[in-house]
Design an enzyme around this catalytic site. Structure first.
Site, short mmCIF file in Angstrom:
data_model
loop_
_atom_site.label_atom_id
_atom_site.label_comp_id
_atom_site.label_asym_id
_atom_site.label_seq_id
_atom_site.Cartn_x
_atom_site.Cartn_y
_atom_site.Cartn_z
CG ASP A 1 63.55 46.24 -24.48
OD1 ASP A 1 62.79 46.39 -25.29
OD2 ASP A 1 64.56 46.90 -24.05
CG ASP B 1 65.46 49.71 -29.15
OD1 ASP B 1 66.46 49.79 -30.18
OD2 ASP B 1 64.49 49.81 -29.35
CG ASN C 1 62.25 52.10 -36.45
OD1 ASN C 1 61.53 52.32 -37.46
ND2 ASN C 1 62.32 53.07 -35.56
#
Ligand SMILES: [Mg+2]
Length: 246
Positions: free
Chosen positions: A17, A19, A143
């Site tokens: 992952d 973030d 993003n």
């Protein structure tokens, strides 16, 4: 080899992952969500509104695609909004409008403060790659590319499944396992031979329901018990704890 990385024998790929695992952006997301939802609730319910809390973030929002996060938190308060369209302005009372407001705040914060990586994670990924394992970044964030670019980490991952790719391929986001499964498939590795690294409860659920070989919960905020309850095989505060000579 893999045991020196704190992983079971036979693991061939690591799926990370973004973030909260690779970058210190989970807190930035949490702050942007709180500002967005508190403004929304204040406008709707007046000064005595019930604020968006840390546990709301963990339970309904963290790790999920943006629109799913909006829908699931508002549903928990008995609120339903029209979907709207992806180009709804940020002040539109729609799922997309609220999501766009959050993204606007997030990007503003990232532009002002920049993005910092977790060094322990970067060292660990180096060790993983040196050991010959494949790597993927698997994030709900649209993003992802920009964030990886800003810390010069794009080349650390053989495959990228992010919010943009998920939309193109119509993959449901976490807590569904589909984005992780797509990453394993793109790497040519069976899920049972892949390890998932996640900080979100929704990510643990995805790791468990996808039957991955090993699920590492990364606890940045003191939710070790919840990560185990949602399916972690091991919980660490930093990936350096797993080894890899970092
Ligand atoms: Mg995360």
């Amino acid at each position: 080899m893999t045991t020196q990385l704190g992983l079971p024998e036979g693991i061939q790929a690591c799926l990370f992952d973004l973030d909260g695992v690779v970058t210190k952006t989970a807190v930035v997301h949490a702050a942007a969500w709180k500002a967005t939802f508190d403004a929304f609730l204040r406008e709707r319910d007046g000064a005595d509104f019930r604020p968006f809390s840390d546990s709301d973030y963990d339970e309904f929002v963290d790790g999920r695609p943006r629109a799913d996060g909006v829908r699931s938190f508002l549903a928990s308060r008995g609120i339903e909004l029209p979907e709207g369209t992806p180009d709804d302005p940020p002040d539109t009372r729609s799922v997309n409008g609220v999501g766009n407001r959050k993204n606007e705040l997030l990007l503003e914060k990232i532009r002002t403060d920049g993005v910092e990586p977790y060094e322990g994670t970067l060292h660990y990924i180096d060790a993983v790659r040196a050991a010959g394992l494949a790597t993927a970044i698997v994030s709900s964030s649209a993003n992802t590319r920009d964030v990886l670019h800003s810390i010069a980490a794009e080349q650390l991952f053989d495959v990228r499944i992010d919010g943009v790719v998920a939309r193109e391929r119509k993959l449901p986001g976490k807590p569904h396992p589909d984005t992780f499964l797509a990453a394993a498939r793109d790497l040519g590795v069976e899920p049972s031979r892949a390890a998932v690294f996640e900080d979100a409860l929704a990510g643990m659920d995805a790791g468990r329901s996808g039957h991955f070989g090993f699920v590492v919960g990364v606890d940045r905020v003191g939710q070790t018990d919840a990560l185990y309850a949602h399916g972690a095989d091991r919980v660490v505060k930093d990936l350096a704890e797993l080894g890899g000579g970092a």
